[in-house]
Design a protein around this motif. Structure first.
Motif, PDB file in Angstrom:
ATOM      1  N   ILE A 136       0.866  -1.193   0.000  1.00 12.55           N
ATOM      2  CA  ILE A 136       0.000   0.000   0.000  1.00 12.55           C
ATOM      3  C   ILE A 136       0.893   1.230   0.000  1.00 12.55           C
ATOM      4  O   ILE A 136       1.797   1.346   0.828  1.00 12.55           O
ATOM      5  N   GLU A 137       0.655   2.103  -0.928  1.00  9.99           N
ATOM      6  CA  GLU A 137       1.423   3.349  -0.971  1.00  9.99           C
ATOM      7  C   GLU A 137       0.881   4.301   0.088  1.00  9.99           C
ATOM      8  O   GLU A 137      -0.289   4.623   0.118  1.00  9.99           O
ATOM      9  N   VAL A 138       1.752   4.727   0.988  1.00  9.08           N
ATOM     10  CA  VAL A 138       1.312   5.672   2.009  1.00  9.08           C
ATOM     11  C   VAL A 138       2.195   6.906   1.956  1.00  9.08           C
ATOM     12  O   VAL A 138       3.413   6.796   1.998  1.00  9.08           O
ATOM     13  N   ASN A 139       1.582   8.047   1.842  1.00  9.86           N
ATOM     14  CA  ASN A 139       2.347   9.292   1.946  1.00  9.86           C
ATOM     15  C   ASN A 139       2.369   9.655   3.425  1.00  9.86           C
ATOM     16  O   ASN A 139       1.401  10.180   3.967  1.00  9.86           O
ATOM     17  N   ILE A 140       3.501   9.351   4.079  1.00 15.95           N
ATOM     18  CA  ILE A 140       3.555   9.451   5.531  1.00 15.95           C
ATOM     19  C   ILE A 140       3.410  10.893   6.007  1.00 15.95           C
ATOM     20  O   ILE A 140       2.765  11.166   7.018  1.00 15.95           O
ATOM     21  N   ASP A 141       3.975  11.832   5.267  1.00 10.15           N
ATOM     22  CA  ASP A 141       3.870  13.246   5.685  1.00 10.15           C
ATOM     23  C   ASP A 141       2.417  13.713   5.630  1.00 10.15           C
ATOM     24  O   ASP A 141       1.944  14.399   6.533  1.00 10.15           O
TER      25      ASP A 141
END
Lengths: 388, 332, 189
Positions: free
Chosen positions: B3-8
């Motif tokens: 799963i692609e997660v944009n952590i910021d």
């Protein structure tokens, strides 16, 4: 660190005829300790009893916990809740405290632990003196660390050194031990408690600054970070895990090196400031007797007899046990024929003396099993033998 | 599956931003684990309570649930194994202004920490204990715990568990806890309400949340994944009112009796100390600089505050039910 | 320098005797006093004892080695500790409870019916104060004024006056005993 006058509410000013255990409780109250958690164990219980009796008037809280594990754990919470904290115990209880001694060391939580030593191993001789825990307090919790330990030889010193223990504990954010023993703990003597204004107390170094900038730790190996207390909005986090300046877990070898080096260096680099010794006629002596606690008082008679017998005998009493006075011992070892080390165990601190003397002079152990003090004649014989 | 997660973006936009130390995200918990539900419910309860978040401290022991203290944005202590309760006791007594919450697992609280648990309950220490009970020592690889049902497989009971387990609500009740509730991680709304009640409760409150350990307990016992666990809760967990806590033990994959089992008022440890000292020593007695009239005034103020919050909670619940938010009315 | 041993059986107030004397000496007679007591197996059952070292200067060695004064309030304690009393030392013993061996002149013996006196005052619990009165009068190690000043805090407030009376009774009896048998001082004590 700056000292202020003691809070008069905790100071029972005047002369008293007290035993060492009671004097420790009075020292704690004078130093500003307002939270005590403990579990009864002979021969230390009188300290807890005294604190329980005196704390309502001083505005403090006493709790008898379910065991010694809980007692020292409660101190970690109590200290971060904002109070100066202490507990007291003896051999079997001390063994139970080792787990959370490590937590206190790792989280750099100030606290004072009095160990009124009795003879072991295990339940041993509950009502009789010993000096067998000297290495346990130094090495007993797992991992590498340093602590500070002071060793009183009289009820008066139980009072004085307990105040000092709190001051050192606050200055270096480290657990500090009072290493008493059954004899000193139960012996009654006159104890003079000075007026509050004459008792120098180190208050906690509270952080002042923007909340977002607060860091509970700094790994300088010299100074410790100021503290905050729960409820003041800093949202601090502390953990027994290897952590960063913010207190967050940081589980790498590099960070562990940083943290542990700091725990060691903050004591080692300040050792000269911490160490207190009581020396008598050491200059020009052929033999120096190194001792601590109740044994020092037995030694003083032996030394007197040795001097009467014409042996140039000096005496060095270790008031500070840890950090060990290795520099001074090294220096002495180059000047004397022998160092004699009587202690109520089968040779604990003598190993430190040997290590520090490093072969420069003879080091003679005068061991004694737990349960009784030495006969002064035995120490005298050792001095005579060593002087040859 | 990745799963692609944009952590910021996640850190900035998560509704949990105020409650979690977002800089420490992502957390270590496995997919399907029930601990996150409890943390969410806790955050929700605190948010709803409107309490001063600076006056709340979270203490955890060791283990997967023991990591909660490290993620929540409160004064927090991650203690040694089993010692969260005595550390919480010390913090509470040293600083009575604080609301102190212990969040930890079944092994930590009732195995190695069992002695502390029973004594804090006995003293009616004014702390809240939330136990995420997944029947296993997760962090160390799925060993048997004091709550593992008989016959369940664990790494140290590879032929199935033969020990008698604790029933935690019964244990807490018998020891003197003044608030006791149990839910499963499926019942997030109920957990939230219970935590809110416990935040408003004076004395030792205990909330057990039955939660799945998908990686170890579920897999080792061939019980499927997290969703299967929730299916089980849906089928077998039910609310019972006025139930005797002696009757709420849990068999392997058996019925789970839920509800608020105990809710009563009794002087807390600190109140008992104050009352005793004041009775014997008179008006001169002061605890942490508070005189008797000040103490009485404070107790009165706090009681009023609690009553107000209780009324508010009941109103809100009634409104939610009216709006048909799917609240299980039996449980409330 | 004096070494004093108080001995008897549990409940006779032996520890209290040493506490009161130690407090009196160190706080009101300007002396140094160190009090130790026997705990453990030695303190159970038969003989129980507490020790006092008294000096003009700071006491180094805190234990009694060869006491010059022994107070024995029970037969057991007499049997245990009399042989350890210094030659020429002072022995004060409970006249009704201790049957001493024949007086061979090794030590100076002073019998005192302290329990009977205490009972006359209403309670045998006051026997220890009667004993202290005798001890103070006979040995002169501690002044009666200091002893009375030391009582508050070590005896219950409501029994303060009767304890003082018990002390006076013992003190008067001690002086009488001295008249009959003057104390030979020297380095015996």
């Amino acid at each position: 660190m700056r000292k202020t006058a003691a809070d008069p509410k905790g100071v029972l000013e005047g002369s008293h005829f007290l035993d060492g255990d009671h004097a420790i409780a009075e020292g704690a109250l004078a130093a500003g300790c307002r939270f005590f958690a403990g579990y009864p164990i002979t021969p230390s219980t009188e300290t807890a009893e005294r604190f329980a009796e005196r704390c309502p008037a001083a505005g403090g809280m006493f709790i008898q916990m379910e065991d010694e594990i809980a007692s020292i754990a409660a101190l970690v919470g109590g200290a971060w809740g904002g109070q100066k904290v202490m507990t007291v115990t003896s051999g079997p209880g001390l063994s139970l405290m080792m787990e959370n001694l490590g937590l206190a060391v790792m989280t750099e939580t100030p606290m004072v632990i009095a160990d009124v030593q009795r003879a072991g191993p295990s339940t041993g001789l509950p009502t009789l003196p010993a000096q067998q825990d000297m290495m346990q307090i130094r090495w007993g919790s797992h991992g590498d660390y340093r602590i500070i330990a002071l060793c009183p030889d009289s009820p008066q010193e139980c009072f004085d050194l307990t105040v000092e223990a709190f001051n050192l504990s606050e200055t270096y954010r480290v657990p500090v031990f009072i290493m008493a023993d059954e004899t000193v703990g139960h012996m009654h003597e006159k104890v003079v408690i000075p007026p509050a204004g004459e008792i120098g107390v180190v208050e906690r170094n509270w952080y002042e600054g923007p909340k977002a900038d607060y860091r509970p730790y700094q790994f300088t190996g010299k100074d410790v970070a100021p503290m905050v207390k729960a409820g003041d909005g800093y949202r601090f986090h502390i953990t027994g895990l290897t952590h960063d300046e913010r207190g967050y877990p940081h589980l790498t070898v590099d960070q562990n090196e940083k943290v542990v080096t700091h725990l060691i260096e903050k004591i080692d680099s300040n050792a000269d400031k911490i160490i207190q010794l009581d020396e008598s006629e050491v200059d020009g002596a052929d033999v120096v007797v190194v001792s601590y606690g109740i044994t020092s008082r037995i030694v003083s008679r032996a030394v007197q007899l040795a001097r009467e017998a014409g042996i140039k005998t000096g005496s060095m009493r270790l008031i500070t046990i840890w950090p060990f006075a290795e520099k001074r011992i090294e220096e002495l070892a180059g000047k004397v024929k022998a160092i004699v080390v009587p202690e109520i165990n089968y040779g604990q601190m003598v190993r430190e003396v040997e290590r520090s003397a490093a072969g420069r002079c003879k080091v003679v152990s005068v061991p004694h099993c737990g349960g009784a003090v030495h006969d002064p004649e035995v120490i005298l014989d050792a001095i005579k033998e060593a002087s040859k | 599956m990745s799963i692609e997660v944009n952590i910021d973006k996640f850190r900035a936009e998560s509704p949990m931003t105020d409650f979690l130390r977002m800089e420490r995200m992502p957390h270590i918990w496995c997919p399907g684990c029930g601990i996150g539900t409890v943390v969410n419910s806790f955050a929700e309860a605190v948010k709803k309570s409107g309490m001063d978040m600076d006056k709340l401290a979270v203490i955890s022991g060791i283990g997967c649930t023991g990591r909660v203290a490290g993620y929540v944005n409160f004064d927090s202590i991650h203690t040694t194994h089993g010692r969260a309760i005595p550390v919480a006791t010390g913090l509470k007594l040293a600083n009575p202004e604080m609301k102190v919450v212990v969040v930890s697992g079944d092994g930590d609280l009732t195995g190695i920490g069992g002695n502390h648990f029973i004594h804090a309950a006995r003293r009616n220490m004014d702390i809240m204990v939330i136990c995420v009970n997944n029947f296993t020592y997760g962090m160390t690889g799925g060993q048997v715990t004091p709550t593992t049902p008989q016959t369940a497989n664990a790494s140290t009971t590879p032929y199935g568990n033969y020990e008698y387990p604790f029933s935690l609500p019964f244990l807490a009740d018998a020891c003197g806890a003044t608030y006791v509730a149990r839910w499963t991680s499926l019942h997030a709304r109920n957990i939230t309400k219970s935590i809110r009640e416990a935040l408003n409760h004076k004395g030792f409150s205990f909330i057990e949340v039955i939660a799945p350990c998908t990686t170890l307990y579920q897999r080792r016992n061939r019980l499927g994944d997290g969703l299967d666990a929730l299916e089980y809760y849906k089928e077998e967990a039910g609310v019972e009112k006025d139930v005797d806590t002696r009757e709420v033990g849990i068999d392997f994959q058996g019925d789970i009796v839920m509800g608020r089992f105990v809710n009563q008022e009794k002087p807390t440890y600190e109140e008992a100390v104050n009352e005793r000292y004041a009775n014997v020593l008179g008006d001169d007695y002061q605890l942490y600089g508070m005189s008797k009239p000040e103490r009485e005034e404070k107790a009165k103020r706090e009681a009023e505050e609690r009553a107000k919050v209780q009324a508010l909670m009941e109103d809100e619940e009634a409104q939610m039910m009216a709006e048909d938010m799917g609240v299980d009315e039996e449980g409330l | 320098m004096h070494e004093v041993r108080f001995s008897g059986f549990g409940g006779q107030g032996i520890v209290r005797c040493a506490l009161i004397t130690g407090k009196a000496l160190s706080m009101y007679d300007d002396k140094f006093a160190t009090m130790t007591q026997s705990f453990g197996p030695e303190a159970r059952g038969g003989a129980c004892s507490s020790q006092l070292v008294v000096s003009e200067s700071r006491i180094l060695y805190p234990y009694v080695t060869l006491p010059g004064v022994l107070i024995a309030l029970s037969q057991d304690s007499y049997t245990t500790y009399e042989p350890k009393l210094k030659d020429g030392g002072v022995l004060i013993y409970e006249a009704d409870l201790v049957t001493p061996k024949e007086d061979d002149g090794r030590v100076q013996m002073y019998p005192a019916p302290v329990t009977r006196f205490a009972e006359e005052l209403g309670n045998r619990l006051f026997a220890n104060l009667v004993t202290l009165g005798c001890f103070s009068a006979i040995t002169k190690i501690v002044t009666p004024e200091a002893m009375k000043k030391a009582l508050p805090g070590l005896v219950p407030d409501r029994f303060l006056e009767v304890n003082k009376k018990a002390f006076d009774k013992g003190y008067a009896y001690g002086l009488e005993s001295l008249e009959k048998k003057p104390l030979v001082t020297g380095d015996a004590q």
